[in-house]
Scaffold this motif. Structure first.
Motif, mmCIF file in Angstrom:
data_model
loop_
_atom_site.group_PDB
_atom_site.id
_atom_site.type_symbol
_atom_site.label_atom_id
_atom_site.label_comp_id
_atom_site.label_asym_id
_atom_site.label_seq_id
_atom_site.Cartn_x
_atom_site.Cartn_y
_atom_site.Cartn_z
ATOM 1 N N GLN A 2 -8.237 2.946 -5.547
ATOM 2 C CA GLN A 2 -9.180 1.911 -5.121
ATOM 3 C C GLN A 2 -10.293 1.787 -6.152
ATOM 4 O O GLN A 2 -10.807 2.790 -6.655
ATOM 5 N N THR A 3 -10.668 0.550 -6.444
ATOM 6 C CA THR A 3 -11.767 0.317 -7.370
ATOM 7 C C THR A 3 -13.100 0.487 -6.647
ATOM 8 O O THR A 3 -13.151 0.517 -5.402
ATOM 9 N N GLN A 6 -13.550 -2.409 -4.295
ATOM 10 C CA GLN A 6 -12.747 -2.304 -3.085
ATOM 11 C C GLN A 6 -13.335 -1.291 -2.110
ATOM 12 O O GLN A 6 -13.361 -1.534 -0.904
ATOM 13 N N LYS A 7 -13.809 -0.170 -2.629
ATOM 14 C CA LYS A 7 -14.450 0.824 -1.761
ATOM 15 C C LYS A 7 -15.699 0.241 -1.116
ATOM 16 O O LYS A 7 -15.940 0.422 0.079
ATOM 17 N N ALA A 10 -14.908 -2.291 1.611
ATOM 18 C CA ALA A 10 -14.247 -1.730 2.789
ATOM 19 C C ALA A 10 -15.210 -1.573 3.965
ATOM 20 O O ALA A 10 -14.773 -1.467 5.111
ATOM 21 N N GLU A 142 -14.430 -8.383 -4.063
ATOM 22 C CA GLU A 142 -13.400 -7.356 -3.878
ATOM 23 C C GLU A 142 -12.395 -7.296 -5.026
ATOM 24 O O GLU A 142 -11.661 -6.317 -5.168
ATOM 25 N N LYS A 153 -5.746 1.852 -13.916
ATOM 26 C CA LYS A 153 -4.689 1.208 -13.125
ATOM 27 C C LYS A 153 -3.435 1.004 -13.969
ATOM 28 O O LYS A 153 -2.321 1.251 -13.514
#
Length: 160
Positions: A2-3, A6-7, A10, A142, A153
């Motif tokens: 997770q980037t 993204q974290k 969340a 996101e 990645k």
């Protein structure tokens, strides 16, 4: 992996996307405007974001026997923007109701370029200077990924 973005994101409910309800509402509005006695579920069920009015009309004719004319094709061309507009309104309400905050600060280098600002028109999205033209990329919070995250990645994908 997770980037950071993204974290961070969340902690909020997921960004709204085009749903069957949005498609059905847009289809009902179109049919009412045209005073057509057709089933809005048929239009909602065949719609795909890549379809123009001609493609939609062709599918409605072939799959459901709709009577198609030039006026319907023209209105179906506008159907996509109506759907996107309804989704954009849902995204604006989501961003406002949840007080969505950016995960990165202005000036942060992303894989696509440097963050120049937060978009005033697209909810929870950055304006990113990509250095190729004066225009800016629009990247949802996101989806913001730093060069280091991009590299990690790529390495992870290469080893799997």
């Amino acid at each position: 992996m997770q980037t950071h973005a993204q974290k961070h994101m969340a902690q909020y409910p997921v960004r709204p996307s085009v749903t069957k309800e949005i498609l059905l509402k847009a289809a009902q509005e179109l049919l009412e405007e045209l005073e057509l006695d057709e089933d809005p579920n048929q239009l909602a069920s065949i719609y795909a974001h890549w379809m123009d009015g001609y493609e939609l009309a062709k599918r409605l004719d072939l799959d459901h026997g709709w009577s198609v004319d030039a006026q319907l094709v023209e209105y179906l061309d506008e159907f996509r923007s109506n759907v996107e507009s309804k989704n954009e309104h849902a995204c604006k309400a989501w961003a406002q109701d949840n007080n969505v905050q950016p995960p990165h600060s202005i000036g942060t280098q992303l894989h696509e370029g440097k963050i120049a600002g937060v978009s005033p028109y697209h909810p929870a999205a950055y304006l990113v200077d990509h250095g190729r033209t004066d225009s800016k990329l629009i990247i949802n919070f996101e989806n913001a990924i730093t060069p280091q995250e991009w590299e990690a990645k790529q390495q992870t994908q290469a080893t799997h």
